[in-house]
Design a protein around this motif. Structure first.
Motif, PDB file in Angstrom:
ATOM      1  N   ASP A  78       0.812  -1.219   0.000  1.00 34.91           N
ATOM      2  CA  ASP A  78       0.000   0.000   0.000  1.00 34.91           C
ATOM      3  C   ASP A  78       0.850   1.276   0.000  1.00 34.91           C
ATOM      4  OD1 ASP A  78       0.893  -0.186   2.632  1.00 34.91           O
ATOM      5  OD2 ASP A  78      -1.075   0.145   3.534  1.00 34.91           O
ATOM      6  N   GLN A  79       2.180   1.141   0.152  1.00 35.99           N
ATOM      7  CA  GLN A  79       3.079   2.293   0.089  1.00 35.99           C
ATOM      8  C   GLN A  79       3.795   2.397  -1.257  1.00 35.99           C
ATOM      9  OE1 GLN A  79       5.767   2.359   3.450  1.00 35.99           O
ATOM     10  NE2 GLN A  79       4.088   2.109   4.913  1.00 35.99           N
ATOM     11  N   ILE A  80       3.488   1.485  -2.169  1.00 33.04           N
ATOM     12  CA  ILE A  80       4.094   1.495  -3.505  1.00 33.04           C
ATOM     13  C   ILE A  80       3.199   2.310  -4.437  1.00 33.04           C
ATOM     14  CG2 ILE A  80       4.837   0.072  -5.458  1.00 33.04           C
ATOM     15  CD1 ILE A  80       6.490  -0.515  -2.999  1.00 33.04           C
ATOM     16  N   GLU A  81       3.819   3.252  -5.157  1.00 37.66           N
ATOM     17  CA  GLU A  81       3.069   4.110  -6.074  1.00 37.66           C
ATOM     18  C   GLU A  81       3.705   4.071  -7.456  1.00 37.66           C
ATOM     19  OE1 GLU A  81       1.637   7.837  -3.638  1.00 37.66           O
ATOM     20  OE2 GLU A  81       3.751   7.413  -3.181  1.00 37.66           O
ATOM     21  N   GLU A  82       2.928   4.489  -8.453  1.00 35.94           N
ATOM     22  CA  GLU A  82       3.464   4.557  -9.810  1.00 35.94           C
ATOM     23  C   GLU A  82       4.659   5.505  -9.831  1.00 35.94           C
ATOM     24  OE1 GLU A  82       0.896   4.490 -13.304  1.00 35.94           O
ATOM     25  OE2 GLU A  82      -0.796   4.518 -11.903  1.00 35.94           O
ATOM     26  N   GLY A  83       5.721   5.110 -10.524  1.00 32.81           N
ATOM     27  CA  GLY A  83       6.920   5.934 -10.617  1.00 32.81           C
ATOM     28  C   GLY A  83       7.948   5.674  -9.534  1.00 32.81           C
ATOM     29  N   ASP A  84       7.617   4.845  -8.544  1.00 33.45           N
ATOM     30  CA  ASP A  84       8.588   4.523  -7.497  1.00 33.45           C
ATOM     31  C   ASP A  84       9.663   3.580  -8.047  1.00 33.45           C
ATOM     32  OD1 ASP A  84       7.026   5.950  -5.737  1.00 33.45           O
ATOM     33  OD2 ASP A  84       6.374   4.212  -4.558  1.00 33.45           O
ATOM     34  N   VAL A  85      10.858   3.708  -7.526  1.00 32.18           N
ATOM     35  CA  VAL A  85      11.944   2.754  -7.775  1.00 32.18           C
ATOM     36  C   VAL A  85      12.596   2.492  -6.430  1.00 32.18           C
ATOM     37  CG1 VAL A  85      14.134   2.288  -8.945  1.00 32.18           C
ATOM     38  CG2 VAL A  85      12.346   3.572 -10.134  1.00 32.18           C
ATOM     39  N   ILE A  86      12.791   1.217  -6.127  1.00 25.28           N
ATOM     40  CA  ILE A  86      13.377   0.805  -4.850  1.00 25.28           C
ATOM     41  C   ILE A  86      14.755   0.223  -5.123  1.00 25.28           C
ATOM     42  CG2 ILE A  86      13.108  -0.777  -2.893  1.00 25.28           C
ATOM     43  CD1 ILE A  86      10.006  -0.653  -3.677  1.00 25.28           C
ATOM     44  N   VAL A  87      15.727   0.580  -4.296  1.00 26.03           N
ATOM     45  CA  VAL A  87      17.077   0.029  -4.402  1.00 26.03           C
ATOM     46  C   VAL A  87      17.366  -0.775  -3.136  1.00 26.03           C
ATOM     47  CG1 VAL A  87      18.216   2.073  -3.427  1.00 26.03           C
ATOM     48  CG2 VAL A  87      19.502   0.564  -4.954  1.00 26.03           C
ATOM     49  N   HIS A  88      18.228  -1.799  -3.297  1.00 26.35           N
ATOM     50  CA  HIS A  88      18.519  -2.708  -2.171  1.00 26.35           C
ATOM     51  C   HIS A  88      19.810  -3.471  -2.497  1.00 26.35           C
ATOM     52  CE1 HIS A  88      18.267  -6.057   0.537  1.00 26.35           C
ATOM     53  NE2 HIS A  88      17.404  -6.780  -0.116  1.00 26.35           N
ATOM     54  N   ASN A  89      20.709  -3.581  -1.510  1.00 33.94           N
ATOM     55  CA  ASN A  89      21.913  -4.399  -1.711  1.00 33.94           C
ATOM     56  C   ASN A  89      22.360  -5.118  -0.440  1.00 33.94           C
ATOM     57  OD1 ASN A  89      23.175  -2.431  -0.112  1.00 33.94           O
ATOM     58  ND2 ASN A  89      25.014  -2.390  -1.362  1.00 33.94           N
ATOM     59  N   ASP A  90      21.591  -5.049   0.620  1.00 30.28           N
ATOM     60  CA  ASP A  90      22.033  -5.542   1.923  1.00 30.28           C
ATOM     61  C   ASP A  90      22.051  -7.070   2.004  1.00 30.28           C
ATOM     62  OD1 ASP A  90      22.623  -5.977   4.576  1.00 30.28           O
ATOM     63  OD2 ASP A  90      20.968  -4.763   5.359  1.00 30.28           O
ATOM     64  N   PRO A  91      23.240  -7.675   2.147  1.00 30.41           N
ATOM     65  CA  PRO A  91      23.326  -9.136   2.247  1.00 30.41           C
ATOM     66  C   PRO A  91      22.575  -9.713   3.449  1.00 30.41           C
ATOM     67  CG  PRO A  91      25.470  -8.227   1.738  1.00 30.41           C
ATOM     68  CD  PRO A  91      24.574  -7.067   2.066  1.00 30.41           C
ATOM     69  N   TYR A  92      22.395  -8.926   4.500  1.00 34.04           N
ATOM     70  CA  TYR A  92      21.652  -9.415   5.656  1.00 34.04           C
ATOM     71  C   TYR A  92      20.144  -9.390   5.428  1.00 34.04           C
ATOM     72  CZ  TYR A  92      26.012  -9.422   8.226  1.00 34.04           C
ATOM     73  OH  TYR A  92      27.289  -9.672   8.638  1.00 34.04           O
ATOM     74  N   ARG A  93      19.742  -8.860   4.295  1.00 34.96           N
ATOM     75  CA  ARG A  93      18.325  -8.826   3.929  1.00 34.96           C
ATOM     76  C   ARG A  93      18.121  -9.530   2.587  1.00 34.96           C
ATOM     77  NH1 ARG A  93      18.851  -3.655   6.562  1.00 34.96           N
ATOM     78  NH2 ARG A  93      17.056  -3.210   7.856  1.00 34.96           N
ATOM     79  N   GLY A  94      18.951 -10.489   2.279  1.00 35.64           N
ATOM     80  CA  GLY A  94      18.772 -11.267   1.057  1.00 35.64           C
ATOM     81  C   GLY A  94      19.656 -10.868  -0.105  1.00 35.64           C
ATOM     82  N   GLY A 157       8.168   8.979  -9.618  1.00 37.07           N
ATOM     83  CA  GLY A 157       8.919   9.429 -10.786  1.00 37.07           C
ATOM     84  C   GLY A 157       9.949  10.497 -10.532  1.00 37.07           C
ATOM     85  N   LYS A 158      10.118  10.910  -9.287  1.00 36.61           N
ATOM     86  CA  LYS A 158      11.103  11.952  -8.937  1.00 36.61           C
ATOM     87  C   LYS A 158      12.184  11.347  -8.048  1.00 36.61           C
ATOM     88  CE  LYS A 158       8.402  15.628 -10.127  1.00 36.61           C
ATOM     89  NZ  LYS A 158       8.383  15.947 -11.501  1.00 36.61           N
ATOM     90  N   ASP A 159      13.426  11.780  -8.282  1.00 40.97           N
ATOM     91  CA  ASP A 159      14.529  11.321  -7.439  1.00 40.97           C
ATOM     92  C   ASP A 159      14.281  11.687  -5.982  1.00 40.97           C
ATOM     93  OD1 ASP A 159      16.002  10.295  -9.558  1.00 40.97           O
ATOM     94  OD2 ASP A 159      17.238  12.086  -9.781  1.00 40.97           O
ATOM     95  N   VAL A 160      14.625  10.790  -5.076  1.00 39.78           N
ATOM     96  CA  VAL A 160      14.604  11.093  -3.643  1.00 39.78           C
ATOM     97  C   VAL A 160      16.002  11.609  -3.325  1.00 39.78           C
ATOM     98  CG1 VAL A 160      14.259  10.197  -1.314  1.00 39.78           C
ATOM     99  CG2 VAL A 160      12.882   9.301  -3.201  1.00 39.78           C
ATOM    100  N   ASP A 161      16.137  12.926  -3.319  1.00 40.32           N
ATOM    101  CA  ASP A 161      17.455  13.570  -3.216  1.00 40.32           C
ATOM    102  C   ASP A 161      18.251  13.121  -1.998  1.00 40.32           C
ATOM    103  OD1 ASP A 161      17.172  14.992  -5.605  1.00 40.32           O
ATOM    104  OD2 ASP A 161      16.209  16.681  -4.604  1.00 40.32           O
ATOM    105  N   ALA A 162      17.587  12.948  -0.855  1.00 41.11           N
ATOM    106  CA  ALA A 162      18.303  12.562   0.364  1.00 41.11           C
ATOM    107  C   ALA A 162      18.966  11.196   0.205  1.00 41.11           C
ATOM    108  CB  ALA A 162      17.352  12.555   1.558  1.00 41.11           C
ATOM    109  N   VAL A 163      18.295  10.261  -0.439  1.00 36.75           N
ATOM    110  CA  VAL A 163      18.868   8.926  -0.650  1.00 36.75           C
ATOM    111  C   VAL A 163      20.044   9.015  -1.614  1.00 36.75           C
ATOM    112  CG1 VAL A 163      18.425   6.586  -1.498  1.00 36.75           C
ATOM    113  CG2 VAL A 163      16.699   7.760  -0.111  1.00 36.75           C
TER     114      VAL A 163
END
Length: 175
Positions: A78-94, A157-163
């Motif tokens: 329910d927190q996923i919206e059109e234009g979102d992109v998620i990044v992930h690289n943590d080995p402790y989370r898969g 669809g917009k960059d999350v500048d803080a990330v």
């Protein structure tokens, strides 16, 4: 469903993943992607189950289902919206290892979330004690580079500048 129809659907889904990979190869700044083919692409359903995958880097295919599941568990649908992109690289989370980043993009039709397209690839510079993230002297994961839990790098669809600022401040080659 009959076997012919199932085979057509399966082949079509794998073709989509291969086309994703060809796009990565043709548009990538990194020779790791466009020459080394150290990436793979997949499609997952909204429950985090892998539906299809391309075979660019077979070593990454085995970890793909766990990466997808972790992301689906940590970021509620329910927190996923059109234009979102998620990044992930943590080995402790898969994640497979710190230099391999996974990007998830939701696919919507008529406002309804249908699936996720997923790409995992080796990034040359992720911080850590040596360039490239392969520190033979590493004694803890923090020597390998910046660990990124599933987090939105783009929102609507917009960059999350803080990330972006956080990630780019922790690598030797932010370009």
């Amino acid at each position: 469903m009959d076997m012919v129809t199932m085979n057509i659907i399966d082949s079509s889904m794998v073709s989509i993943c291969r086309e994703m990979g060809i796009t990565l190869m043709k548009t990538s700044y990194s020779t790791i992607f466009n020459e080394g083919l150290d990436f793979t692409c997949a499609i997952a359903d909204t429950d985090g189950e892998m539906v299809s995958v391309a075979e660019f880097c077979p070593a990454q295919i085995g970890g793909m289902p766990l990466l997808i599941k972790t992301c689906a568990e940590e970021i509620p649908i329910d927190q996923i919206e059109e234009g979102d992109v998620i990044v992930h690289n943590d080995p402790y989370r898969g994640g497979l290892h710190v230099p391999e980043h996974t990007l998830f993009k939701p696919v919507f039709a008529n406002g309804k979330l249908l699936a996720f397209v997923v790409a995992i690839g080796h990034i040359a510079e992720v911080g850590g004690m040596v360039p490239g993230g392969f520190a033979g002297e590493a004694t803890e994961i923090f020597h390998e580079g910046v660990r990124v839990p599933p987090v939105k790098i783009m929102k609507r669809g917009k960059d999350v500048d803080a990330v972006w600022k956080l990630m780019l401040a922790n690598v030797r080659t932010p370009r």
